[in-house]
Design a protein around this motif. Structure first.
Motif, PDB file in Angstrom:
ATOM      1  N   ALA A  82      40.062 -83.596  10.028  1.00 50.71           N
ATOM      2  CA  ALA A  82      39.151 -83.091  11.066  1.00 50.71           C
ATOM      3  C   ALA A  82      38.192 -84.180  11.537  1.00 50.71           C
ATOM      4  O   ALA A  82      37.848 -85.094  10.780  1.00 50.71           O
ATOM      5  CB  ALA A  82      38.363 -81.913  10.519  1.00 50.71           C
ATOM      6  N   ASP A  83      37.758 -84.039  12.774  1.00 53.17           N
ATOM      7  CA  ASP A  83      36.780 -84.940  13.362  1.00 53.17           C
ATOM      8  C   ASP A  83      35.526 -85.012  12.469  1.00 53.17           C
ATOM      9  O   ASP A  83      35.219 -84.061  11.745  1.00 53.17           O
ATOM     10  CB  ASP A  83      36.401 -84.360  14.738  1.00 53.17           C
ATOM     11  N   ASP A  84      34.805 -86.130  12.588  1.00 56.05           N
ATOM     12  CA  ASP A  84      33.584 -86.302  11.777  1.00 56.05           C
ATOM     13  C   ASP A  84      32.573 -85.178  11.989  1.00 56.05           C
ATOM     14  O   ASP A  84      31.722 -84.920  11.130  1.00 56.05           O
ATOM     15  CB  ASP A  84      32.901 -87.636  12.125  1.00 56.05           C
ATOM     16  N   ALA A  85      32.681 -84.524  13.164  1.00 58.74           N
ATOM     17  CA  ALA A  85      31.769 -83.401  13.455  1.00 58.74           C
ATOM     18  C   ALA A  85      31.829 -82.352  12.358  1.00 58.74           C
ATOM     19  O   ALA A  85      30.880 -81.589  12.163  1.00 58.74           O
ATOM     20  CB  ALA A  85      32.141 -82.759  14.790  1.00 58.74           C
ATOM     21  N   SER A  86      32.960 -82.327  11.601  1.00 57.46           N
ATOM     22  CA  SER A  86      33.123 -81.275  10.597  1.00 57.46           C
ATOM     23  C   SER A  86      32.089 -81.383   9.479  1.00 57.46           C
ATOM     24  O   SER A  86      31.900 -80.444   8.710  1.00 57.46           O
ATOM     25  CB  SER A  86      34.524 -81.308  10.008  1.00 57.46           C
ATOM     26  N   GLY A  87      31.417 -82.530   9.395  1.00 60.18           N
ATOM     27  CA  GLY A  87      30.379 -82.695   8.371  1.00 60.18           C
ATOM     28  C   GLY A  87      29.150 -81.855   8.678  1.00 60.18           C
ATOM     29  O   GLY A  87      28.339 -81.578   7.789  1.00 60.18           O
ATOM     30  N   LYS A  88      29.003 -81.455   9.949  1.00 63.82           N
ATOM     31  CA  LYS A  88      27.798 -80.691  10.315  1.00 63.82           C
ATOM     32  C   LYS A  88      28.113 -79.196  10.298  1.00 63.82           C
ATOM     33  O   LYS A  88      29.025 -78.748  10.981  1.00 63.82           O
ATOM     34  CB  LYS A  88      27.353 -81.140  11.709  1.00 63.82           C
ATOM     35  N   ARG A  89      27.362 -78.441   9.508  1.00 63.84           N
ATOM     36  CA  ARG A  89      27.574 -76.986   9.385  1.00 63.84           C
ATOM     37  C   ARG A  89      26.339 -76.277   9.906  1.00 63.84           C
ATOM     38  O   ARG A  89      25.215 -76.634   9.526  1.00 63.84           O
ATOM     39  CB  ARG A  89      27.772 -76.590   7.919  1.00 63.84           C
ATOM     40  N   LEU A  90      26.545 -75.284  10.748  1.00 58.12           N
ATOM     41  CA  LEU A  90      25.417 -74.559  11.321  1.00 58.12           C
ATOM     42  C   LEU A  90      25.236 -73.201  10.641  1.00 58.12           C
ATOM     43  O   LEU A  90      26.217 -72.567  10.253  1.00 58.12           O
ATOM     44  CB  LEU A  90      25.648 -74.341  12.820  1.00 58.12           C
ATOM     45  N   ILE A  91      23.986 -72.797  10.542  1.00 60.39           N
ATOM     46  CA  ILE A  91      23.659 -71.483   9.978  1.00 60.39           C
ATOM     47  C   ILE A  91      22.791 -70.745  10.992  1.00 60.39           C
ATOM     48  O   ILE A  91      21.847 -71.322  11.545  1.00 60.39           O
ATOM     49  CB  ILE A  91      22.846 -71.633   8.653  1.00 60.39           C
ATOM     50  N   TRP A  92      23.126 -69.486  11.238  1.00 60.81           N
ATOM     51  CA  TRP A  92      22.351 -68.697  12.202  1.00 60.81           C
ATOM     52  C   TRP A  92      21.109 -68.120  11.520  1.00 60.81           C
ATOM     53  O   TRP A  92      21.193 -67.503  10.461  1.00 60.81           O
ATOM     54  CB  TRP A  92      23.220 -67.561  12.749  1.00 60.81           C
ATOM     55  N   LYS A  93      19.949 -68.370  12.124  1.00 59.66           N
ATOM     56  CA  LYS A  93      18.727 -67.753  11.598  1.00 59.66           C
ATOM     57  C   LYS A  93      17.830 -67.381  12.772  1.00 59.66           C
ATOM     58  O   LYS A  93      17.532 -68.237  13.617  1.00 59.66           O
ATOM     59  CB  LYS A  93      17.984 -68.699  10.647  1.00 59.66           C
ATOM     60  N   GLY A  94      17.396 -66.133  12.828  1.00 65.59           N
ATOM     61  CA  GLY A  94      16.533 -65.694  13.933  1.00 65.59           C
ATOM     62  C   GLY A  94      17.333 -65.641  15.206  1.00 65.59           C
ATOM     63  O   GLY A  94      18.234 -64.815  15.347  1.00 65.59           O
ATOM     64  N   LYS A  95      17.055 -66.576  16.101  1.00 64.05           N
ATOM     65  CA  LYS A  95      17.747 -66.549  17.387  1.00 64.05           C
ATOM     66  C   LYS A  95      18.480 -67.849  17.684  1.00 64.05           C
ATOM     67  O   LYS A  95      18.828 -68.143  18.828  1.00 64.05           O
ATOM     68  CB  LYS A  95      16.739 -66.263  18.514  1.00 64.05           C
ATOM     69  N   SER A  96      18.687 -68.682  16.643  1.00 64.76           N
ATOM     70  CA  SER A  96      19.396 -69.945  16.923  1.00 64.76           C
ATOM     71  C   SER A  96      20.130 -70.489  15.695  1.00 64.76           C
ATOM     72  O   SER A  96      19.927 -70.028  14.566  1.00 64.76           O
ATOM     73  CB  SER A  96      18.410 -70.999  17.439  1.00 64.76           C
ATOM     74  N   TRP A  97      20.961 -71.483  15.973  1.00 67.65           N
ATOM     75  CA  TRP A  97      21.679 -72.189  14.909  1.00 67.65           C
ATOM     76  C   TRP A  97      20.788 -73.281  14.339  1.00 67.65           C
ATOM     77  O   TRP A  97      20.044 -73.922  15.085  1.00 67.65           O
ATOM     78  CB  TRP A  97      22.937 -72.873  15.469  1.00 67.65           C
TER      79      TRP A  97
END
Ligand SMILES: Cc1cc2nc3c(=O)[nH]c(=O)nc-3n(C[C@H](O)[C@H](O)[C@H](O)COP(=O)(O)OP(=O)(O)OC[C@H]3O[C@@H](n4cnc5c(N)ncnc54)[C@H](O)[C@@H]3O)c2cc1C
Length: 447
Positions: A82-97
């Motif tokens: 996978a592209d290097d972007a795969s190192g970044k993981r987002l978590i939803w909290k409130g109204k944004s990632w």
């Protein structure tokens, strides 16, 4: 070895991997698959515009056997990391990632965790180690790290792997590496530091934890295995029964004898397949819980939402949304969507919201669409691809009942030498776990 002949039940990645390595060892086998295709839950599809996965979307090279399989299939299918972007993981909290912290600065500044828990982490190495091997993950994390780490790091992580509930999952069985960090070193942080200092073996280096697919989709991994195995050894649309302890197998009203049997399916009703074994031995296996999941493949020819520079985003249970997470597939792997477009996989349901994975398509499209719009920065939800796939037994849940299940498996395998109970009922739920298991069983039979 001369008299060996192995029956493999199931043509998913576990059965195919076992067959591939049995063939390499020169041991005869047949694969019996009840459905009309190979691959099990693993399937790559295309509608001419998007190339999308149903079932697993990617794997992690968490065992050397996974890397070895791609090496062994060299020229037949190509590993795609996978592209290097795969190192970044987002978590939803409130109204944004929010990105999961990847360094000290982001760990201090992230709004995901409370200030008190951030301070509390400093004391983690000095906290007493637990002494209950059946402690659930939620208690373990609360004890060592604090509530906000449970809610905004571990809970979404468990949703991502198990579609599960940390209050049910038992680390000793589901996350043995984490469990052993505390047991062997007394602390997650201290243990991780000490382990990082241990010189790596060749196998450790191969298991680099990179996210992978196969070029052109996971179907190419399955196709390469099938080509190597030979289609004449794979019998589709075939339900069998093992009649006796000598492994007489009833196939379409005819009996055939095998020296070994590998079962790779799910556990409900497993006793029907082997009526010669007392059903009481199968009870702990048949009790295994599976998460129900619905998977939506969503594609846009022209993407106008948020920037897609991550692996994807996970939605903690506490946020009370209807989706478990979104994978940014076209950012991870090549040629999944048109240049200006985007492809996503969204999961819904799971252990705590199983009812969602039973809703009809029109209702789910609205429910998933509403969350997707809000989270992905869209005004309307009008995808060019929207396909749902339902999984009643998606992911096995390794809870406190694992102790009894594993003991029952050991007992059955001891009593009926040559019978291998495999698949996700034991040894982990990821693709790499299945490959490692399939290869090891082939090795055991060959030795
Ligand atoms: C929705 C979903 C998403 C997933 N996401 C990921 C992911 O992102 N990363 C990851 O690593 N893993 C993921 N997984 C897990 C991974 O896909 C599985 O661990 C793996 O593919 C299972 O392979 P298997 O061969 O053990 O089982 P299966 O793929 O289930 O294959 C078993 C086969 O056995 C056949 N069978 C069963 N009983 C019989 C019988 N009595 N007679 C004949 N045939 C029989 C079935 O028809 C089936 O084809 C996901 C799973 C699902 C369902």
């Amino acid at each position: 070895m001369k008299n060996k002949k192995v029956a493999i039940i199931g043509a998913g990645i576990t059965g195919l991997t076992s067959a591939f390595y049995l063939k390499k060892a020169g041991i005869p086998f047949r694969i019996f698959e009840k459905s009309d295709r190979i691959g099990g839950v693993m399937q790559t599809k295309t509608d001419g515009t998007f190339l999308y996965e149903t079932g697993p979307n990617s794997g992690v090279i968490s065992h050397a056997e996974m890397a070895d399989l791609f090496s062994d299939l060299k020229g037949k299918c190509t590993l795609e990391i996978a592209d290097d972007a795969s190192g970044k993981r987002l978590i939803w909290k409130g109204k944004s990632w929010h990105a999961l912290p990847s360094g000290l600065f982001s760990a201090i500044t992230t709004p995901l965790f409370s200030l008190s828990d951030k301070f509390r982490v400093l004391g983690e190495p000095f906290r007493k180690k637990g002494n209950n091997p059946l402690e659930d993950l939620a208690s373990l994390v609360k004890r060592r790290l604090g509530n906000s780490f449970l809610d905004y790091a571990i809970d979404p992580f468990i949703l991502g792997i198990y579609a599960g509930n940390p209050a049910y999952i038992v680390p000793k069985y589901a996350l043995p590496k984490l469990y052993n960090l505390e047991q062997n070193y007394g602390s997650f942080i201290g243990g991780a530091i000490k382990k990082a200092r241990i010189p790596k073996t060749e196998d450790d280096l191969k298991a680099n934890r990179k996210i992978f697919s196969a070029k052109g989709g996971l179907k190419n991994l399955i196709a390469a295995l099938a080509e190597e195995i030979g289609s004449e050894h794979i019998q589709l649309n075939t339900s069998i029964q093992i009649v006796d302890s000598a492994f007489t197998v009833r196939i379409n009203d005819k009996n055939e004898h095998f020296s070994d049997v590998i079962y790779t399916g799910i556990t409900p009703n497993i006793s029907d397949l082997m009526p010669f074994i007392d059903t009481k031995h199968f009870e702990p296996l048949e009790k295994l819980h599976y998460a129900k999941v619905v998977e939506a493949s969503i594609g846009f020819k022209n993407w106008q939402g948020i920037k897609l520079d991550a692996f994807g985003g996970l939605v903690p249970f506490k946020e009370d949304k209807n989706i478990l997470g979104v994978l940014f597939m076209s950012s991870l792997f090549k040629n999944r969507a048109p240049e200006s477009g985007a492809l996503f996989t969204v999961f819904s349901g799971g252990i705590r919201k199983a009812y969602l994975a039973e809703l009809p398509e029109n209702e789910l499209k609205t429910i998933i669409g509403n969350d997707f719009k809000e989270m992905m920065g869209l005004k309307t939800f009008t995808p060019d691809l929207f396909e749902l796939n339902y999984y009643k037994h998606a992911i096995a849940q390794y809870g406190a009942d694992s102790e009894a299940r594993l003991a029952a498996i050991e007992h059955i395998e001891k009593e009926f030498k040559g019978l291998y109970l495999a698949g996700s009922m034991r040894d982990g739920v990821g693709i790499a776990d299945r490959v490692k298991q399939g290869k090891n069983i082939a090795k055991q039979i060959a030795n």
